[in-house]
Design a protein around this motif. Structure first.
Motif, PDB file in Angstrom:
ATOM      1  N   UNK A   1      -9.019 -14.445  13.323  1.00 39.67           N
ATOM      2  CA  UNK A   1      -8.111 -13.963  14.209  1.00 39.67           C
ATOM      3  C   UNK A   1      -6.570 -13.609  13.888  1.00 39.67           C
ATOM      4  N   UNK A   2      -6.219 -14.373  13.000  1.00 43.48           N
ATOM      5  CA  UNK A   2      -4.781 -14.405  12.507  1.00 43.48           C
ATOM      6  C   UNK A   2      -4.531 -13.173  11.645  1.00 43.48           C
ATOM      7  N   UNK A   3      -5.835 -13.012  10.994  1.00 42.24           N
ATOM      8  CA  UNK A   3      -5.824 -11.855   9.852  1.00 42.24           C
ATOM      9  C   UNK A   3      -5.847 -10.398  10.700  1.00 42.24           C
ATOM     10  N   UNK A   4      -6.406 -10.613  12.030  1.00 40.17           N
ATOM     11  CA  UNK A   4      -6.608  -9.387  12.903  1.00 40.17           C
ATOM     12  C   UNK A   4      -5.128  -9.252  13.331  1.00 40.17           C
ATOM     13  N   UNK A   5      -4.472 -10.416  13.928  1.00 36.96           N
ATOM     14  CA  UNK A   5      -3.119 -10.026  14.582  1.00 36.96           C
ATOM     15  C   UNK A   5      -1.969  -9.541  13.381  1.00 36.96           C
ATOM     16  N   UNK A   6      -2.334 -10.196  12.159  1.00 36.65           N
ATOM     17  CA  UNK A   6      -1.292  -9.790  11.013  1.00 36.65           C
ATOM     18  C   UNK A   6      -1.450  -8.450  10.909  1.00 36.65           C
ATOM     19  N   UNK A   7      -2.605  -7.879  10.835  1.00 37.72           N
ATOM     20  CA  UNK A   7      -2.941  -6.483  10.394  1.00 37.72           C
ATOM     21  C   UNK A   7      -2.348  -5.578  11.593  1.00 37.72           C
ATOM     22  N   UNK A   8      -2.551  -5.822  12.844  1.00 38.89           N
ATOM     23  CA  UNK A   8      -1.942  -5.084  14.109  1.00 38.89           C
ATOM     24  C   UNK A   8      -0.458  -4.855  14.115  1.00 38.89           C
ATOM     25  N   UNK A   9       0.086  -6.148  13.663  1.00 35.95           N
ATOM     26  CA  UNK A   9       1.555  -6.438  13.193  1.00 35.95           C
ATOM     27  C   UNK A   9       2.146  -5.476  12.307  1.00 35.95           C
ATOM     28  N   UNK A  10       1.415  -5.324  11.100  1.00 36.49           N
ATOM     29  CA  UNK A  10       1.821  -4.572   9.872  1.00 36.49           C
ATOM     30  C   UNK A  10       1.886  -2.888  10.292  1.00 36.49           C
ATOM     31  N   UNK A  11       0.678  -2.564  11.066  1.00 34.06           N
ATOM     32  CA  UNK A  11       0.542  -1.190  11.501  1.00 34.06           C
ATOM     33  C   UNK A  11       1.423  -0.870  12.368  1.00 34.06           C
ATOM     34  N   UNK A  12       1.860  -1.740  13.576  1.00 30.75           N
ATOM     35  CA  UNK A  12       2.789  -1.551  14.383  1.00 30.75           C
ATOM     36  C   UNK A  12       4.376  -1.548  13.698  1.00 30.75           C
ATOM     37  N   UNK A  13       4.601  -2.124  12.840  1.00 28.45           N
ATOM     38  CA  UNK A  13       5.780  -2.111  12.155  1.00 28.45           C
ATOM     39  C   UNK A  13       5.915  -0.934  11.404  1.00 28.45           C
ATOM     40  N   UNK A  14       4.762  -0.423  10.677  1.00 30.34           N
ATOM     41  CA  UNK A  14       4.700   0.674   9.661  1.00 30.34           C
ATOM     42  C   UNK A  14       4.958   1.942  10.816  1.00 30.34           C
ATOM     43  N   UNK A  15       4.320   1.966  11.895  1.00 31.10           N
ATOM     44  CA  UNK A  15       4.494   2.989  13.007  1.00 31.10           C
ATOM     45  C   UNK A  15       5.973   2.998  13.030  1.00 31.10           C
ATOM     46  N   UNK A  16       6.692   1.919  13.600  1.00 30.74           N
ATOM     47  CA  UNK A  16       8.013   2.035  13.986  1.00 30.74           C
ATOM     48  C   UNK A  16       8.926   2.500  12.821  1.00 30.74           C
ATOM     49  N   UNK A  17       8.716   2.248  11.425  1.00 30.16           N
ATOM     50  CA  UNK A  17       9.500   2.699  10.478  1.00 30.16           C
ATOM     51  C   UNK A  17       9.186   4.188  10.208  1.00 30.16           C
ATOM     52  N   UNK A  18       8.023   4.745  10.297  1.00 27.58           N
ATOM     53  CA  UNK A  18       7.925   5.953  10.276  1.00 27.58           C
ATOM     54  C   UNK A  18       8.630   6.729  11.308  1.00 27.58           C
ATOM     55  N   UNK A  19       8.454   6.227  12.634  1.00 25.17           N
ATOM     56  CA  UNK A  19       9.133   7.054  13.631  1.00 25.17           C
ATOM     57  C   UNK A  19      10.796   6.847  13.489  1.00 25.17           C
ATOM     58  N   UNK A  20      11.319   5.837  12.997  1.00 29.99           N
ATOM     59  CA  UNK A  20      12.469   5.629  12.877  1.00 29.99           C
ATOM     60  C   UNK A  20      13.087   6.746  11.581  1.00 29.99           C
ATOM     61  N   UNK A  21      11.960   6.766  10.641  1.00 28.35           N
ATOM     62  CA  UNK A  21      12.458   7.604   9.423  1.00 28.35           C
ATOM     63  C   UNK A  21      12.571   9.203  10.116  1.00 28.35           C
ATOM     64  N   UNK A  22      11.732   9.523  10.928  1.00 30.93           N
ATOM     65  CA  UNK A  22      11.691  10.797  11.458  1.00 30.93           C
ATOM     66  C   UNK A  22      12.920  11.133  12.167  1.00 30.93           C
ATOM     67  N   UNK A  23      13.432  10.179  13.029  1.00 32.83           N
ATOM     68  CA  UNK A  23      14.424  10.342  13.749  1.00 32.83           C
ATOM     69  C   UNK A  23      15.711  10.446  12.715  1.00 32.83           C
ATOM     70  N   UNK A  24      15.885   9.855  12.081  1.00 36.13           N
ATOM     71  CA  UNK A  24      16.815   9.690  10.807  1.00 36.13           C
ATOM     72  C   UNK A  24      16.829  11.060  10.208  1.00 36.13           C
ATOM     73  N   UNK A  25      15.906  11.279   9.779  1.00 35.79           N
ATOM     74  CA  UNK A  25      15.682  12.837   9.002  1.00 35.79           C
ATOM     75  C   UNK A  25      16.000  14.111  10.013  1.00 35.79           C
TER      76      UNK A  25
END
Length: 226
Positions: free
Chosen positions: A89-113
């Motif tokens: 369960x911890x691994x699943x939650x960690x994976x979800x968090x990593x994907x969510x953070x990565x999505x935020x970074x990509x969205x932020x990078x798109x806004x900055x660009x």
């Protein structure tokens, strides 16, 4: 079968002795011949092997010990299984968090660009703060005042605030923007009053808040002079 080994139990077999066969009369063999032979055979079979006696308490202790060991083993297995489930369960939650953070970074990078104008405003802010910092470091508050202007309505500060507002997303980023704006107001006031010490403190607070904001947003790697 176990009760035959208890001290108080009635014996299931006839007691064996060397004189039992000689005391029997010939007549006694006729009606029960097969039965007595079987008894003698059973006695002889057990006479060569000592019979171990175990107390009721010994059996109880043995039973409790065995039961405890089985229950302990069961708990360990269940505990291991539960731990494995929790880790999964911890691994699943960690994976979800990593994907969510990565999505935020990509969205932020798109806004900055896509925010070339706002990045230009912020780059100008970096240059203006550098000029103010050098002037204050040289105790030249007149030069600092000429860059800052007499209020927060200065054009470059207004444009910088537009960029800060557009690119701010998280509560942490907003906190740094608020700190920057309030400290810049204090900086302008201190420079106007010719208070060198207060000007230095206000400048450091303003520059630190802005730098933290650029780190949170990722603009620290985009803007020059930080």
């Amino acid at each position: 079968m176990a009760t035959s080994f208890l001290p108080t139990a009635n014996p299931l077999f006839l007691p064996c002795s060397s004189s039992s066969s000689s005391s029997l009369s010939p007549a006694a063999f006729n009606p029960h011949k097969n039965h007595l032979k079987s008894q003698i055979v059973i006695c002889n079979a057990f006479s060569d092997t000592p019979i171990a006696t175990v107390s009721r308490r010994g059996l109880a202790v043995s039973f409790l010990t065995t039961t405890f060991l089985f229950s302990l083993d069961g708990r360990e297995r269940r505990g291991g299984a539960n731990a494995a489930i929790l880790e999964a369960d911890d691994d699943v939650e960690l994976l979800k968090k990593v994907k969510k953070d990565r999505k935020k970074r990509l969205e932020r990078q798109g806004i900055i660009n896509s925010s070339k104008t706002e990045k230009g405003y912020l780059q100008d802010l970096v240059y203006k703060l550098s000029e103010v910092g050098r002037a204050i470091d040289n105790n030249d508050l007149s030069a600092a005042s000429s860059v800052l202007g007499g209020s927060t309505e200065t054009e470059w500060l207004q444009k910088a605030n537009l960029a800060l507002t557009k690119l701010t997303v998280s509560p942490e980023e907003k906190t740094e923007v608020d700190t920057f704006n309030s400290s810049v107001a204090s900086l302008i006031s201190s420079v106007t009053r010719k208070d060198i010490e207060s000007s230095k403190v206000a400048f450091i607070t303003s520059a630190s808040a802005f730098e933290r904001w650029t780190t949170l947003t990722g603009l620290v790697e985009v803007l020059k002079g930080l």
